[in-house]
Scaffold this motif. Sequence first.
Motif, PDB file in Angstrom:
ATOM      1  N   GLN A 243       0.949  -1.268   0.036  1.00 15.82           N
ATOM      2  CA  GLN A 243       0.078   0.051  -0.084  1.00 15.82           C
ATOM      3  C   GLN A 243       0.979   1.267   0.126  1.00 15.82           C
ATOM      4  OE1 GLN A 243      -2.575  -0.631   3.482  1.00 15.82           O
ATOM      5  NE2 GLN A 243      -3.598  -2.193   2.472  1.00 15.82           N
ATOM      6  N   PHE A 244       1.621   1.165   0.779  1.00 26.97           N
ATOM      7  CA  PHE A 244       2.851   2.552   0.969  1.00 26.97           C
ATOM      8  C   PHE A 244       3.503   2.602  -0.387  1.00 26.97           C
ATOM      9  CE2 PHE A 244       7.368   3.696   1.337  1.00 26.97           C
ATOM     10  CZ  PHE A 244       7.068   4.886   1.863  1.00 26.97           C
ATOM     11  N   SER A 245       4.047   1.468  -1.000  1.00 27.46           N
ATOM     12  CA  SER A 245       4.552   1.737  -2.343  1.00 27.46           C
ATOM     13  C   SER A 245       3.820   2.199  -3.466  1.00 27.46           C
ATOM     14  CB  SER A 245       5.329   0.357  -2.822  1.00 27.46           C
ATOM     15  OG  SER A 245       6.199  -0.190  -1.717  1.00 27.46           O
ATOM     16  N   THR A 246       2.396   1.618  -3.615  1.00 22.76           N
ATOM     17  CA  THR A 246       1.617   2.033  -4.429  1.00 22.76           C
ATOM     18  C   THR A 246       1.219   3.649  -4.186  1.00 22.76           C
ATOM     19  OG1 THR A 246       0.625  -0.073  -4.433  1.00 22.76           O
ATOM     20  CG2 THR A 246      -0.736   1.579  -5.243  1.00 22.76           C
ATOM     21  N   LEU A 276      10.466  10.238  -4.001  1.00 23.98           N
ATOM     22  CA  LEU A 276      10.231  10.566  -2.490  1.00 23.98           C
ATOM     23  C   LEU A 276      11.364  11.876  -2.248  1.00 23.98           C
ATOM     24  CD1 LEU A 276      10.145   7.052  -1.001  1.00 23.98           C
ATOM     25  CD2 LEU A 276       8.502   9.009  -0.903  1.00 23.98           C
ATOM     26  N   GLU A 277      12.606  11.987  -3.021  1.00 21.16           N
ATOM     27  CA  GLU A 277      13.490  13.006  -2.868  1.00 21.16           C
ATOM     28  C   GLU A 277      13.258  14.209  -3.848  1.00 21.16           C
ATOM     29  OE1 GLU A 277      16.383  13.199  -0.866  1.00 21.16           O
ATOM     30  OE2 GLU A 277      15.036  11.831   0.574  1.00 21.16           O
ATOM     31  N   GLY A 278      12.363  13.986  -4.728  1.00 16.41           N
ATOM     32  CA  GLY A 278      12.171  15.008  -5.583  1.00 16.41           C
ATOM     33  C   GLY A 278      12.923  15.284  -6.895  1.00 16.41           C
ATOM     34  N   TYR A 279      13.528  14.248  -7.251  1.00 17.45           N
ATOM     35  CA  TYR A 279      14.534  14.569  -8.544  1.00 17.45           C
ATOM     36  C   TYR A 279      14.227  13.309  -9.357  1.00 17.45           C
ATOM     37  CZ  TYR A 279      16.967  10.709  -5.835  1.00 17.45           C
ATOM     38  OH  TYR A 279      17.400   9.577  -5.182  1.00 17.45           O
ATOM     39  N   PHE A 280      14.758  13.548 -10.493  1.00 17.25           N
ATOM     40  CA  PHE A 280      14.542  12.937 -11.835  1.00 17.25           C
ATOM     41  C   PHE A 280      15.926  12.171 -12.053  1.00 17.25           C
ATOM     42  CE2 PHE A 280      14.955  12.004 -16.337  1.00 17.25           C
ATOM     43  CZ  PHE A 280      13.928  11.073 -16.664  1.00 17.25           C
ATOM     44  N   VAL A 281      15.958  10.707 -12.182  1.00 15.71           N
ATOM     45  CA  VAL A 281      16.961  10.092 -12.495  1.00 15.71           C
ATOM     46  C   VAL A 281      16.923   9.886 -14.085  1.00 15.71           C
ATOM     47  CG1 VAL A 281      18.283   7.675 -12.034  1.00 15.71           C
ATOM     48  CG2 VAL A 281      16.942   8.593 -10.238  1.00 15.71           C
ATOM     49  N   PRO A 282      18.051  10.568 -14.657  1.00 14.93           N
ATOM     50  CA  PRO A 282      18.206  10.076 -15.932  1.00 14.93           C
ATOM     51  C   PRO A 282      18.238   8.772 -16.504  1.00 14.93           C
ATOM     52  CG  PRO A 282      19.777  11.999 -15.106  1.00 14.93           C
ATOM     53  CD  PRO A 282      19.125  11.148 -13.986  1.00 14.93           C
ATOM     54  N   TYR A 341      10.100   7.758   5.190  1.00 11.74           N
ATOM     55  CA  TYR A 341       9.072   8.465   4.327  1.00 11.74           C
ATOM     56  C   TYR A 341       7.576   8.443   4.785  1.00 11.74           C
ATOM     57  CZ  TYR A 341      13.231   9.338   1.491  1.00 11.74           C
ATOM     58  OH  TYR A 341      14.513   9.574   1.178  1.00 11.74           O
ATOM     59  N   LYS A 342       7.134   7.629   5.610  1.00 12.43           N
ATOM     60  CA  LYS A 342       6.006   7.216   5.704  1.00 12.43           C
ATOM     61  C   LYS A 342       5.033   8.571   6.214  1.00 12.43           C
ATOM     62  CE  LYS A 342       6.249   5.571  10.615  1.00 12.43           C
ATOM     63  NZ  LYS A 342       5.999   4.592  11.475  1.00 12.43           N
ATOM     64  N   SER A 343       5.545   9.280   7.068  1.00  5.37           N
ATOM     65  CA  SER A 343       4.674  10.290   7.498  1.00  5.37           C
ATOM     66  C   SER A 343       4.363  11.505   6.400  1.00  5.37           C
ATOM     67  CB  SER A 343       5.497  11.242   8.524  1.00  5.37           C
ATOM     68  OG  SER A 343       5.729  10.392   9.911  1.00  5.37           O
ATOM     69  N   ALA A 348       0.872  13.895   2.639  1.00  4.40           N
ATOM     70  CA  ALA A 348       0.457  13.934   1.097  1.00  4.40           C
ATOM     71  C   ALA A 348      -0.692  13.344   0.717  1.00  4.40           C
ATOM     72  CB  ALA A 348       1.757  13.757   0.044  1.00  4.40           C
ATOM     73  N   SER A 349      -1.325  12.289   1.334  1.00  8.10           N
ATOM     74  CA  SER A 349      -2.264  11.614   0.775  1.00  8.10           C
ATOM     75  C   SER A 349      -3.563  12.183   1.477  1.00  8.10           C
ATOM     76  CB  SER A 349      -2.154  10.166   1.236  1.00  8.10           C
ATOM     77  OG  SER A 349      -1.195   9.423   0.523  1.00  8.10           O
ATOM     78  N   LYS A 350      -3.571  13.210   2.545  1.00  9.83           N
ATOM     79  CA  LYS A 350      -4.543  13.619   3.096  1.00  9.83           C
ATOM     80  C   LYS A 350      -5.426  14.619   2.112  1.00  9.83           C
ATOM     81  CE  LYS A 350      -3.247  13.202   7.908  1.00  9.83           C
ATOM     82  NZ  LYS A 350      -2.778  14.024   9.134  1.00  9.83           N
ATOM     83  N   PRO A 351      -6.773  14.359   2.019  1.00  9.67           N
ATOM     84  CA  PRO A 351      -7.563  15.516   1.272  1.00  9.67           C
ATOM     85  C   PRO A 351      -7.023  16.891   1.892  1.00  9.67           C
ATOM     86  CG  PRO A 351      -8.882  14.352   2.547  1.00  9.67           C
ATOM     87  CD  PRO A 351      -7.497  13.658   2.564  1.00  9.67           C
ATOM     88  N   PRO A 352      -7.257  18.107   1.123  1.00  8.94           N
ATOM     89  CA  PRO A 352      -7.131  19.230   1.628  1.00  8.94           C
ATOM     90  C   PRO A 352      -8.487  19.808   2.657  1.00  8.94           C
ATOM     91  CG  PRO A 352      -7.962  19.368  -0.717  1.00  8.94           C
ATOM     92  CD  PRO A 352      -7.460  18.182  -0.262  1.00  8.94           C
ATOM     93  N   PRO A 353      -8.218  20.462   3.493  1.00  8.48           N
ATOM     94  CA  PRO A 353      -9.396  20.725   4.625  1.00  8.48           C
ATOM     95  C   PRO A 353     -10.295  21.550   3.730  1.00  8.48           C
ATOM     96  CG  PRO A 353      -7.478  22.191   4.840  1.00  8.48           C
ATOM     97  CD  PRO A 353      -7.035  21.197   3.818  1.00  8.48           C
ATOM     98  N   ALA A 354     -11.670  21.454   4.210  1.00  6.59           N
ATOM     99  CA  ALA A 354     -12.828  21.716   3.443  1.00  6.59           C
ATOM    100  C   ALA A 354     -12.758  23.598   3.925  1.00  6.59           C
ATOM    101  CB  ALA A 354     -13.903  21.275   4.015  1.00  6.59           C
TER     102      ALA A 354
END
Length: 357
Positions: A243-246, A276-282, A341-343, A348-354
């Motif tokens: 689930q985490f990886s997905t 997770l680290e915010g980069y692109f691996v060529p 990285y779980k936290s 990031a998976s939480k919906p934005p507050p209404a």
Amino acid sequence: MATKFGTLFRSKDQEEVRELESEGVKAISVQADEPVKFDSDEDVMCVGEERVVLRPGALDDPAVKELIMTLLSWINDTLEEKRIVVRDIVEDMYDGQVLGELLQVLMGQSINVISVTQSSYMQRNKLKHLLEKVNKVLGINENQQKWSVQGIHTKNVVQILHLLVALARRFRCNKPLPRNVFVKQIHLLQKENKIESNLFEEEITGEDIGPTAPAPAEERDVFDKLFEEAPEKLDAVMRSLCQFSTKVLQEMDIVISNIENQFDNGVCFIFMMGLLEGYFVPLFQYHYSPTGFDEKVDNMKLVFRLLDNAGLPKPRAKPEDLVHKDLKSTLRVLYAIFGKYKSAVQQASKPPPATSV
């Protein structure tokens, strides 16, 4: 594929396979029980010549028989899709035919050698090429190896056992190899008027026999305990990591449902670390669609470098372990990523507050 020297098409059921394996052990045990004789001119020793032969009954030792049966079972499981059954660990290995098939399956790539040859000269040439490949995979040189073309081709059972045990350890044999296996041998030295003999035992496996040996108590981790003491909880752990990886890979429309089969080439690990680290691996830095063992190992080595750059602890595994789908090693790496990285992933998976109107 033509059958020869006890190698059969897998048209037989598993019970017949086990019977064949048992017969193979008995066959070479009978050879070992025969007393040392010099019946032909070839067997006559010259003054100063030395030889090493099996002691009578050497292969009747329960530990040796168990090792042979385990290796036969592992080889037959590995070659199942090739419809090959090996019944005799000596007769089926000495000419390189089965050894070549075994290496190709273990390495996940073809080896450019002649498939079948009856010529002794060609068999030796084939063995030379295969053993060079073995040494490269094992990371050893000729001075470190415990086998030779001559020894394998002349059906030296001790050298064949050394070779197969080394391959079983390197390619993460999924069957527990017996520890502390020794083969009893006789060292012969031809003197002027007599043959001087000395008995000795050669170690085939020691106390630590690789992936099947438990880790020392001070090095045991949560996965050692999970596999050995609470295997019933393993499915729950794997579901959580899937689930985490997905969640991490959802931007790339990748769903992880099988950890063993989806991480062995390193690509999903590379994608995960980049996201997770915010980069692109060529793409030129790794094999996007690896086609063989070596390319998968290259990818996994890159994964280990990415983990190190991210400040994650060095994995308790080798890149080759993950390529060989060693589940415990793969879970350790995934769990290390999960722990860091779980936290952030949950946030990031939480919906934005209404927003109130």
